[in-house]
Structures are given as structure tokens and as C-alpha cells.
Design a protein around this motif. Structure first.
Motif, mmCIF file in Angstrom:
data_model
loop_
_atom_site.group_PDB
_atom_site.id
_atom_site.type_symbol
_atom_site.label_atom_id
_atom_site.label_comp_id
_atom_site.label_asym_id
_atom_site.label_seq_id
_atom_site.Cartn_x
_atom_site.Cartn_y
_atom_site.Cartn_z
ATOM 1 N N PRO A 329 0.864 -1.424 -0.253
ATOM 2 C CA PRO A 329 -0.043 -0.038 -0.024
ATOM 3 C C PRO A 329 0.871 1.233 0.098
ATOM 4 O O PRO A 329 0.465 2.232 -0.622
ATOM 5 C CB PRO A 329 -0.810 -0.126 1.330
ATOM 6 C CG PRO A 329 -0.880 -1.597 1.638
ATOM 7 C CD PRO A 329 0.421 -2.018 1.092
ATOM 8 N N VAL A 330 1.974 1.240 0.578
ATOM 9 C CA VAL A 330 2.926 2.350 0.629
ATOM 10 C C VAL A 330 3.484 2.656 -0.715
ATOM 11 O O VAL A 330 3.283 3.843 -1.195
ATOM 12 C CB VAL A 330 4.044 2.303 1.515
ATOM 13 C CG1 VAL A 330 4.955 3.375 1.461
ATOM 14 C CG2 VAL A 330 3.504 2.065 3.062
ATOM 15 N N ILE A 331 3.724 1.712 -1.366
ATOM 16 C CA ILE A 331 4.421 1.718 -2.981
ATOM 17 C C ILE A 331 3.176 2.614 -3.827
ATOM 18 O O ILE A 331 3.310 3.063 -4.448
ATOM 19 C CB ILE A 331 4.932 0.670 -3.271
ATOM 20 C CG1 ILE A 331 6.053 0.005 -2.307
ATOM 21 C CG2 ILE A 331 5.595 0.835 -4.648
ATOM 22 C CD1 ILE A 331 6.535 -1.188 -2.755
ATOM 23 N N LEU A 332 2.135 1.709 -3.587
ATOM 24 C CA LEU A 332 0.892 2.082 -4.406
ATOM 25 C C LEU A 332 0.607 3.621 -4.191
ATOM 26 O O LEU A 332 0.051 4.349 -4.981
ATOM 27 C CB LEU A 332 -0.347 1.324 -4.147
ATOM 28 C CG LEU A 332 -0.381 -0.174 -4.789
ATOM 29 C CD1 LEU A 332 -1.695 -0.760 -4.179
ATOM 30 C CD2 LEU A 332 -0.349 0.208 -6.406
ATOM 31 N N LYS A 333 0.599 4.214 -2.916
ATOM 32 C CA LYS A 333 0.121 5.512 -2.627
ATOM 33 C C LYS A 333 1.312 6.292 -3.289
ATOM 34 O O LYS A 333 0.822 7.514 -3.812
ATOM 35 C CB LYS A 333 0.209 5.999 -1.109
ATOM 36 C CG LYS A 333 -0.253 7.119 -0.827
ATOM 37 C CD LYS A 333 -0.585 7.220 0.779
ATOM 38 C CE LYS A 333 -1.165 8.588 1.132
ATOM 39 N NZ LYS A 333 -1.145 8.634 2.549
ATOM 40 N N ILE A 334 2.517 6.008 -3.249
ATOM 41 C CA ILE A 334 3.679 6.602 -3.916
ATOM 42 C C ILE A 334 3.286 6.834 -5.459
ATOM 43 O O ILE A 334 3.306 7.965 -5.968
ATOM 44 C CB ILE A 334 4.792 6.312 -3.591
ATOM 45 C CG1 ILE A 334 5.290 6.371 -2.000
ATOM 46 C CG2 ILE A 334 6.004 7.059 -4.208
ATOM 47 C CD1 ILE A 334 6.433 5.613 -1.601
ATOM 48 N N ALA A 335 3.010 5.845 -5.946
ATOM 49 C CA ALA A 335 2.962 5.848 -7.493
ATOM 50 C C ALA A 335 1.588 6.501 -7.923
ATOM 51 O O ALA A 335 1.608 7.184 -9.025
ATOM 52 C CB ALA A 335 2.810 4.233 -7.747
ATOM 53 N N GLN A 336 0.518 6.372 -7.153
ATOM 54 C CA GLN A 336 -0.752 7.200 -7.577
ATOM 55 C C GLN A 336 -0.579 8.386 -7.418
ATOM 56 O O GLN A 336 -1.259 9.289 -7.892
ATOM 57 C CB GLN A 336 -1.900 6.296 -6.719
ATOM 58 C CG GLN A 336 -2.147 5.013 -7.034
ATOM 59 C CD GLN A 336 -3.217 4.200 -6.132
ATOM 60 O OE1 GLN A 336 -3.771 4.920 -5.360
ATOM 61 N NE2 GLN A 336 -3.771 3.129 -6.613
ATOM 62 N N CYS A 348 -2.452 1.359 -11.350
ATOM 63 C CA CYS A 348 -1.307 0.681 -11.578
ATOM 64 C C CYS A 348 -1.270 -0.445 -10.419
ATOM 65 O O CYS A 348 -1.918 -0.415 -9.592
ATOM 66 C CB CYS A 348 -0.190 1.780 -11.089
ATOM 67 S SG CYS A 348 -0.476 2.387 -9.363
ATOM 68 N N GLU A 349 -0.010 -1.290 -10.692
ATOM 69 C CA GLU A 349 -0.230 -2.639 -9.853
ATOM 70 C C GLU A 349 1.222 -2.855 -9.436
ATOM 71 O O GLU A 349 2.143 -2.517 -10.349
ATOM 72 C CB GLU A 349 -0.853 -3.745 -10.736
ATOM 73 C CG GLU A 349 -0.651 -5.026 -9.789
ATOM 74 C CD GLU A 349 -1.274 -6.053 -10.898
ATOM 75 O OE1 GLU A 349 -1.368 -7.314 -10.441
ATOM 76 O OE2 GLU A 349 -1.688 -5.832 -12.058
ATOM 77 N N ILE A 350 1.705 -3.431 -8.437
ATOM 78 C CA ILE A 350 2.765 -3.562 -7.984
ATOM 79 C C ILE A 350 3.218 -4.985 -8.245
ATOM 80 O O ILE A 350 2.497 -6.213 -7.824
ATOM 81 C CB ILE A 350 3.125 -3.604 -6.302
ATOM 82 C CG1 ILE A 350 2.692 -1.975 -6.257
ATOM 83 C CG2 ILE A 350 4.497 -3.610 -6.243
ATOM 84 C CD1 ILE A 350 3.286 -0.779 -6.856
ATOM 85 N N ILE A 351 4.219 -5.352 -9.056
ATOM 86 C CA ILE A 351 4.742 -6.850 -9.393
ATOM 87 C C ILE A 351 5.968 -7.046 -8.461
ATOM 88 O O ILE A 351 6.882 -6.603 -8.892
ATOM 89 C CB ILE A 351 4.685 -7.067 -10.810
ATOM 90 C CG1 ILE A 351 3.404 -6.409 -11.529
ATOM 91 C CG2 ILE A 351 4.984 -8.375 -11.234
ATOM 92 C CD1 ILE A 351 2.140 -7.579 -10.976
ATOM 93 N N TRP A 352 6.055 -7.879 -7.616
ATOM 94 C CA TRP A 352 7.161 -8.041 -6.790
ATOM 95 C C TRP A 352 7.713 -9.139 -7.487
ATOM 96 O O TRP A 352 7.169 -10.034 -8.174
ATOM 97 C CB TRP A 352 6.765 -8.812 -5.315
ATOM 98 C CG TRP A 352 6.233 -7.589 -4.528
ATOM 99 C CD1 TRP A 352 5.000 -7.265 -4.084
ATOM 100 C CD2 TRP A 352 6.953 -6.735 -3.667
ATOM 101 N NE1 TRP A 352 4.860 -6.324 -3.411
ATOM 102 C CE2 TRP A 352 6.317 -6.025 -2.970
ATOM 103 C CE3 TRP A 352 8.334 -6.731 -3.292
ATOM 104 C CZ2 TRP A 352 6.647 -4.828 -2.038
ATOM 105 C CZ3 TRP A 352 8.851 -5.664 -2.416
ATOM 106 C CH2 TRP A 352 8.048 -4.754 -1.882
ATOM 107 N N ASP A 353 9.237 -9.216 -7.336
ATOM 108 C CA ASP A 353 10.109 -10.343 -7.865
ATOM 109 C C ASP A 353 9.902 -11.578 -7.085
ATOM 110 O O ASP A 353 9.423 -11.494 -6.043
ATOM 111 C CB ASP A 353 11.593 -9.985 -7.742
ATOM 112 C CG ASP A 353 11.899 -8.562 -8.527
ATOM 113 O OD1 ASP A 353 11.026 -8.217 -9.410
ATOM 114 O OD2 ASP A 353 12.778 -7.945 -8.332
ATOM 115 N N GLU A 354 9.982 -12.555 -7.912
ATOM 116 C CA GLU A 354 9.839 -13.847 -7.415
ATOM 117 C C GLU A 354 10.906 -14.314 -6.281
ATOM 118 O O GLU A 354 11.851 -14.217 -6.366
ATOM 119 C CB GLU A 354 9.704 -15.134 -8.274
ATOM 120 C CG GLU A 354 9.510 -16.623 -8.020
ATOM 121 C CD GLU A 354 9.398 -17.426 -9.138
ATOM 122 O OE1 GLU A 354 9.412 -18.797 -8.793
ATOM 123 O OE2 GLU A 354 9.973 -16.935 -10.254
#
Length: 378
Positions: A329-336, A348-354
Motif C-alpha cells: 500500500p505504501v508503494i501504491l500510494k507513492i505511485a498513484q 497501477c499494480e505492484i509486481i514483486w520479484d519472485e
């Protein structure tokens, strides 16, 4: 361009030249109903400095959390967003959102609560990120709605509400039911660490006593009157010669010669150094259990064939995914925030590395077995 234009007066109110959560004074807030974001931040900071094992564990978790990508429905918006976040000012001496998330997550693990802030530029087209000192930020329940949390900052000894709470980034780790702040990963370790430090301090003291050899030189005068009358002079002479013999001059070995009954003993030679391996391991096991990391990731090899099993890998993966769910949620808020500032209406959507914690050889072997089984079935 921003979608909605702001008047000059409204823009001046919205734009902050410095972070709202920046600490203005070293004095403690006088509000009794404002709760600090950590139970004892100084204790946890000192704990990391005193026990390198704990500090290394937090750094390992920060590295294991991995990287991420941000995908948008609009490719133009995605390229603009990723380009901006790569060169983002993340606190003056750090660049990029990855640096900010690493510092933010480090504080979250250490104190149980992390606070950041989005600081917009003068034109409201870009912003910087600021990771706040939690000792200068306080939380308070809203008087009208107890389910809402009010964020306050230390302003010259008084806890005052921040002007723009929508810019604040707040995350808590394992919060208790009736507390506003989270629980530190280090909670419960101060006692264990105090015992461990006592053992290390005792080891240092014993090595100082036994390792750095000290001698006891005893002169025993004879029964004749002449020897007893010059006992003091001979003792002083023996002390001088012994000091000259033990003093390092040019690196050569010097002999000590004395007349009379002289006895030389090593102080503490009869004592044995206590074995500390068992109690130290017991304390380290408690720390490792709290961090959730396998011992060999922290440089501790208690077994010659120690490795991460599939069960440990699954548990570790679930822990990292839980941490990611707090940071997403923190990263999404920054991006939005950047997308809205620049007039993009896409999501936008956060895609984490495997997360790959298993041995590469074992993974390749498992893939080979699956391919062979599939070939036999066909």
C-alpha cells in the motif's frame, strides 16, 4: 498537467518547503493522550549497535524482501512513472524508491512502526520522499471517530496535528488490538541480549586476567640476621631486575638472575576458562527464532551439512510475503500520487520479484524429474 488547477493561496498552503514530520525540538511532547510510535526506540537502536547478530538479521531481511516493478494500463504513464521513481530524491543522500523502501522497511522492523512523507515540489508535478524520525511523531485517536488515527508532530515541545495528513505514509508491524503503534521485531530480545552481553563481557574480563599473563614474584629471606636486615633492599633490587627483564626493549629475551629464595608464579594459572559455547548458543537460538532466519544465513554453522530445507524455505517465503503485503500500500500510494499530479487517470499494480530461496541445483533437479515424468506419461 494537473487535472485540477489550484489558486495561488491554496497552492501555498498545500506546498511544504520542509517535511511536516520533521522533528522541531528535542523535548518530549506534553500531551498525555498522544502515543509515541515505539515503546523504546533508543533501546532498540542501542540493541542493534551492541549485538551485531541482530543488526545483520535486519539487514538480511531488508535484502531478502526483493525488488518490484510497477505496471500501468497506460504505457506512457508507466514509462514516465518508472523513470521518475528511479531518480527520485529519497531523503537527500538516497536516490530512487528502492532506497526509500529499504530505509522504511528497516525502521519498520526495528521500531514496529515506520513513518514517511510525500513532500511535493513547488509546481506540484513531482515530489520527494522523507523517512521521518519516529521519536518526533505521535499518534492520537480521533475524538469524534475512535477508529480514525490522528498524526501529530513535535513542534517545540508540543504535539500538533500535521497540516496535510494525506501525504503521510504510515505502516505498523503486528499491532496489538488496543495500541496505535506496531510491535518491533526485536521485542523480547533485550533480556536475551543482556545475558549474551554479560557472557561476552565476562569472556573479555577472563581473557584480560588469564590471557595477559601476570606474575607474582616472592622473595623469602633466610633466618640469618644479615639476610633479614637487607631484605628490603634485596626485594627492591629483585623488583627492578624483574621489571627490566619483562620490559620489552629490542625484542630479545632477557634472563632474570636473583640471589636467595625467590619464587615466581603465574597469577591465575590454576583457573580454567569457563566454557561459554553452550550458553552463547542458547541465547543465539532465541535471537534466530525471533528473526525467523535460518542460522547459516547469519554466518552460524552449527552443523556441517546445514542447509535450508523445503519447509524452512516455505516458512521464510510466507514471512517475506507478509512483509510485502505491508509495504505494497505504501508503494501504491507513492505511485498513484505521481500519476494524479501529472494528469494520468490510469491505475497501477505492484509486481514483486519472485522469491527464490531454494537451492538452484535442487530446483533444476526437480524440473528434470518433472520433465522425465511427463515424458513417460506421454
Amino acid at each position: 498537467m494537473p487535472i485540477f488547477k489550484k489558486s495561488k493561496k491554496e497552492s501555498e498552503v498545500a506546498v511544504s518547503s520542509s517535511p511536516q514530520t520533521m522533528r522541531r525540538s528535542t523535548s518530549v511532547s506534553t500531551l498525555l493522550d498522544a502515543e509515541p510510535l515505539s515503546e523504546n526506540p533508543r533501546l532498540y537502536t542501542a540493541l542493534r549497535e551492541a549485538v551485531p547478530f541482530i543488526d545483520a538479521a535486519i539487514f538480511k531481511l531488508t535484502r531478502l524482501i526483493g525488488g518490484f516493478q510497477i505496471e500501468c494500463g497506460d504505457k506512457n504513464a508507466e514509462n514516465a512513472l518508472n523513470g521518475f521513481l528511479t531518480g527520485l530524491n529519497a531523503g537527500g543522500n538516497a536516490v530512487g524508491i528502492t532506497s526509500f523502501i529499504s530505509s522504511y522497511f528497516d525502521r519498520l522492523l526495528t521500531f514496529g512502526t515506520a513513518v514517511g512523507e510525500i513532500v511535493p515540489s513547488a509546481d506540484c508535478r513531482s515530489f520527494s520522499l522523507y523517512c521521518a524520525d519516529i521519536s518526533g511523531v505521535f499518534l492520537k485517536r480521533n475524538d469524534k471517530n475512535p477508529l480514525e488515527v490522528q498524526i501529530l508532530r513535535n513542534d517545540f515541545g508540543k504535539a500538533v496535528p500535521v497540516r496535510n495528513p494525506e501525504r503521510i505514509l504510515l505502516s505498523v508491524l503486528n499491532p496489538e488490538s488496543d495500541n496505535l503503534y506496531g510491535r518491533s521485531l526485536l521485542k523480547g530480545l533485550p533480556f536475551v541480549s543482556s545475558v549474551l552481553l554479560k557472557i561476552y563481557d565476562a569472556i573479555g574480563t577472563n581473557w584480560d586476567r588469564l590471557g595477559n599473563v601476570r606474575f607474582a614474584v616472592t622473595y623469602k629471606p633466610q633466618n640469618d640476621a644479615l639476610d633479614r636486615s637487607y631484605a628490603k633492599d634485596r626485594a627492591m633490587q629483585i623488583a627492578k631486575e624483574w621489571g627490566d627483564a619483562m620490559r620489552k626493549t629490542d625484542g630479545t629475551v632477557r634472563d632474570f638472575i636473583a640471589v636467595g629464595d625467590v619464587e615466581i608464579k603465574v597469577i591465575g594459572a590454576d583457573n580454567n576458562m569457563p566454557d561459554s559455547s553452550v550458553p552463547v548458543r542458547q541465547m543465539l537460538e532465541q535471537i534466530i527464532a525471533k528473526t525467523g532466519l535460518p542460522p547459516f544465513l547469519l554466518g552460524v554453522n552449527w552443523s556441517t551439512t546445514e542447509r535450508m530445507s523445503s519447509q524452512q524455505s516455505d516458512l521464510m517465503t510466507s514471512e517475506l510475503q507478509y512483509y510485502r503485503s505491508i509495504l505494497t500500500p505504501v508503494i501504491l500510494k507513492i505511485a498513484q500520487t505521481y500519476l494524479r499530479m501529472n494528469g494520468f487517470s490510469t491505475g497501477c499494480e505492484i509486481i514483486w520479484d519472485e522469491i527464490t530461496l531454494q537451492d538452484t541445483v535442487e530446483e533444476a533437479r526437480a524440473a528434470l524429474f518433472r520433465a522425465q515424468a511427463s515424458k513417460v506419461e506421454n
